[in-house]
Design an enzyme around this catalytic site. Structure first.
Site, short mmCIF file in Angstrom:
data_model
loop_
_atom_site.label_atom_id
_atom_site.label_comp_id
_atom_site.label_asym_id
_atom_site.label_seq_id
_atom_site.Cartn_x
_atom_site.Cartn_y
_atom_site.Cartn_z
N ASP A 40 0.95 -1.09 -0.03
CA ASP A 40 0.05 0.02 0.04
C ASP A 40 0.97 1.34 -0.05
OD1 ASP A 40 -3.12 0.71 1.60
OD2 ASP A 40 -2.05 1.67 0.16
C1 GLC Z 1 -4.15 4.47 -0.05
C2 GLC Z 1 -5.18 3.28 0.15
C3 GLC Z 1 -4.99 2.16 -0.81
C4 GLC Z 1 -4.85 3.04 -2.32
C5 GLC Z 1 -3.57 3.51 -2.29
C6 GLC Z 1 -3.21 4.08 -3.81
O1 GLC Z 1 -3.42 4.79 0.90
O2 GLC Z 1 -4.94 2.73 1.39
O3 GLC Z 1 -6.54 1.74 -0.89
O4 GLC Z 1 -5.19 1.79 -3.35
O5 GLC Z 1 -3.21 4.40 -1.21
O6 GLC Z 1 -3.86 5.21 -3.70
#
Ligand code: GLC
Length: 755
Positions: free
Chosen positions: A299
């Protein structure tokens, strides 16, 4: 990954249909051409494939992430990124859309020494420009087919603007409504979430992943994020492995079985080990047990955050921990680029681990057909004509209509009488900025149809007055007076209140899941006029309803329904469509009950519904029941359920029995009923929930019509994760319900025989 494991993985996932013919020939799932490519790659080029940056050339219309890519000065970030891409140091970009610049970026990648194409990812969770209902809303339809259809439409739209990969579906099982990300998932039940997970994956990936209208899915967040303590965002969890496997993993297994080929490692820890550094999860379970052939992406910053978690002394250790655990691609600001060369040189990260990660990434790029056509999904003609199409907008309206939940309808005040004078009051009645819900960064404010616009299209002009009454969080000067005056001149009030769309979603945990005070005051004042009030709730989570909101004549959960939200709500309120949604999350009596979910344990002192006894598992102020339970919802006609009957009260260990019930529409309007099958294991080697959803059927009943609904039960429906952490069933007594909600119906008993 070993060749044997990968092939087994492909067999398990049944994804051979997703593989281009060339890829099937190779022993490790890659075509010989791509396999040979790895042998030519320098370490720097390998690390490049494991690196995902936010797109600096095509930034999103509004920030969707904390700034995680301080790679270069703001003034030359785009130029810097092109140089990195040409040097072969970038594998994928995040959140960029747009064909023209997408083609330029892909050309830059093809100019690199090995010409490995880029992969473009984005968070298209419930639509890109055609916004479908929030996932929590769509789950209320209890129609996974709608998830497949809307995901398919979203895949067409996002791939028309150059996206290959969506960070969706979000399939975290949410047990605590204080957690803002309830909005992005499919609710509190593992079975319902799993049915929607597999449907979303089928929709996004389609039958042929090489098609330019298909995108790679990325079920997230792997795993256990929905178990954050106190519902507090980014918090620790306290999950036993049994609870992880029993509650939080089934939707991921369903998604992978449906062919999902990437997944995203979560922020949270699991039993003390953060998911993004958890080898037991990312290698032991995901690879060794499940044979997952795709790649894991971190993430945003979740690998770097291993330092803040306190399991890595510095970023270099964090990079080693993440890569060695099984995080193949780093979504962030260059963590792997900065540290992997030294880590490989020192042996702290074996080159074999880097090669496995690269193989997985190239496997996905090959399955997407990017090597055969790097400009797939980068067609300017499609971009011009396949965004916000009439068909997508019509689907958005239908899906939204079917996601609306009617909780209360005293005196049958709904549907609205044709001649009724209606006062639409409240901050969510006509606010274009609060229609799409969270994760709609590409939506254009003003494109979504508001409730006021929907009602204006449905009612005679002189029958509708619209008064805001208050803001989301603050009173408006004279707002309540204007609202009371409008209510007095109306026959009925529609009170459009609830959360702003920015009150749920990521980093939006709340301590009180109530309607903001300014709106509660508005509701109390409007109710005092004595006019019947229909509350229409805008929300991304279950709410605790109090006072005049709770006591309204009618309550409709309108969630955030997206582009056609106002049309869908008007359809339901006027009776053009009947409400058919059911709650995918329990609405509690009070915020203080959180975490609250229907499939809870019995405890040693269970409180029987309505029992006043004191020394029972409950709070002093409220009983251990929901105000409106999981699975609950009303239509515009009443439905009666007969007693469930069983083909036999003895289920053979290797056999099956049938459970049947008659449901009857006793009203004068057609109704759609979600008939739900629940079971309870009365005595097992571990404590088991008081009910578990094991099936549901949404049926349409004409006025007076009766139907016999049949479910087949077998041992596979009765399994649970035992103390030895394996899925198993045990002979013994089970209760079974076929009911309109998780709190309704009378059980029938059957016995599962011994092996
Ligand atoms: C965010 C979220 C995730 C998302 C990623 C990219 O922090 O936790 O669900 O896909 O970053 O935006």
């Amino acid at each position: 990954m070993s060749r044997r494991r990968l092939l087994a993985g492909i067999a398990v996932l049944g994804t051979t249909s997703l593989l281009p013919r060339s890829a099937l020939a190779a022993p490790n799932g890659l075509s010989p051409k791509i396999d040979a490519l790895i042998a030519k790659m320098t370490l720097e080029e390998k690390i490049g494939q494991l690196t995902l940056y936010p797109d600096e050339v095509r930034p999103t219309p509004r920030p969707i992430n904390p700034d995680i890519n301080a790679q270069a000065e703001a003034r030359d970030r785009a130029r810097f990124q092109y140089a990195e891409i040409r040097a072969g140091r970038v594998g994928a970009l995040l959140a960029g859309t747009g064909v023209a610049l997408g083609r330029d970026l892909q050309k830059a990648a093809l100019e690199s020494r090995l010409g490995i194409p880029l992969m473009f990812g984005a968070d298209v969770v419930h639509g890109l420009r055609t916004i479908f209902p929030l996932p929590i809303a769509l789950a209320a339809s209890f129609e996974p087919a709608l998830a497949e259809q809307t995901a398919r439409a979203a895949a067409q739209e996002m791939s028309a603007v150059g996206v290959h990969w969506t960070y969706a579906p979000m399939i975290d099982v949410a047990r605590d409504q204080r957690w803002g990300r309830v909005a992005e998932g499919s609710g509190e039940d593992p079975y319902l979430t799993a049915r929607f997970a597999e449907a979303y994956v089928r929709g996004f990936q389609g039958d042929d992943l090489t098609s330019p209208r298909s995108v790679a899915s990325c079920p997230k967040h792997f795993a256990g994020y929905g178990g954050v303590l106190g519902g507090m965002e980014y918090n620790a969890t306290d999950l036993s492995e049994r609870e992880l496997r029993q509650t939080h993993l089934p939707p991921f297994k369903a998604a992978f079985n449906a062919g999902a080929i990437t997944t995203m490692a979560a922020f949270n820890d699991i039993d003390g080990v953060p998911a993004s550094g958890n080898a037991k999860l990312l290698t032991g379970i995901l690879r060794d047990e499940w044979k997952f052939p795709g790649f894991v992406v971190s993430d945003a910053g979740s690998a770097e955050e291993l330092v803040a978690h306190g399991v890595a002394a510095d970023e270099a250790e964090a990079a080693a921990l993440a890569l060695n655990a099984g995080v193949d691609m780093n979504m962030g600001g260059g963590l792997y680029k900065r540290h992997l060369p030294a880590l490989v040189a020192s042996g702290k990260v074996p080159m074999a681990h880097v090669d496995e990660a690269v193989r997985r990434v190239l496997l996905v790029k090959e399955r997407l057909g990017l090597f055969d056509d790097p400009f797939r999904s980068l067609d300017p003609k499609r971009e011009a004509r396949e965004v916000r199409t009439p068909a997508a907008l019509a689907l958005a309206r239908s899906a939204a209509t079917r996601s609306v939940v009617l909780l209360k309808n005293e005196g049958n005040v709904l549907p609205l009488r044709k001649d009724a004078r209606v006062a639409l009051i409240g901050p969510l009645g006509d606010d274009p900025a609060n229609m799409d819900g969270t994760w709609a960064p590409w939506a254009k404010t003003g494109e979504a149809v508001t409730l006021a616009q929907g009602l204006r299209a449905a009612l005679p002009a002189d029958r509708l007055r619209v008064v805001k009454g208050s803001d989301i969080h603050t009173a408006l000067p004279g707002g309540i007076d204007a609202a009371v005056a409008a209510a007095r001149e109306a026959d009925i009030v529609i009170l459009a209140i609830g959360e702003g769309q920015d009150m749920s979603g990521e980093a939006r945990s709340r301590v009180e899941i109530t309607v903001p005070h300014a709106q509660q005051a508005l509701a109390d004042a409007v109710a005092a006029t004595g006019r019947p009030v229909v509350v229409v709730l805008g929300t991304g989570r279950a709410l605790a309803l109090h006072g005049a909101v709770r006591d309204a004549s009618a309550i409709v959960v309108g969630w955030f329904l997206g582009s056609a939200g106002g049309l869908a709500l008007a359809d339901v309120l006027t009776g053009k469509a009947a409400p058919s949604g059911r709650l995918p999350v329990s609405f509690p009596q009070d915020s203080g009950q959180q975490p609250f979910y229907y499939n809870h344990k019995s405890t040693g002192r269970p409180q029987a519904p309505g029992e006043a006894a004191f020394f029972k598992a409950r709070y002093v102020e409220v009983s251990n029941e929901a105000l409106y339970p999981f699975g609950f919802g009303l239509g515009y006609a009443s439905v009666t359920y007969g007693e469930p009957t069983l083909s036999s009260a003895a289920l053979p260990w290797d056999g099956s029995i049938e459970a049947t019930v008659e449901v009857r529409n006793t009203g004068t309007r057609p109704v759609e009923e979600v008939v739900q099958l629940y079971i309870r294991d009365m005595a097992a080697s571990v404590t088991r929930p008081v009910r578990e959803l094991k099936g549901f059927r949404k049926v349409t009943l004409a006025p007076g019509e009766a139907q016999r609904i049949r479910f087949t039960i077998a041992r596979k429906d009765l399994t649970f994760v035992g103390s030895d952490l394996t899925w198993q069933a045990e002979a013994g007594a089970f209760d079974l319900w076929i009911a309109p909600s998780s709190a309704a119906g009378r059980p029938v008993r059957f016995m599962l025989g011994k092996a």
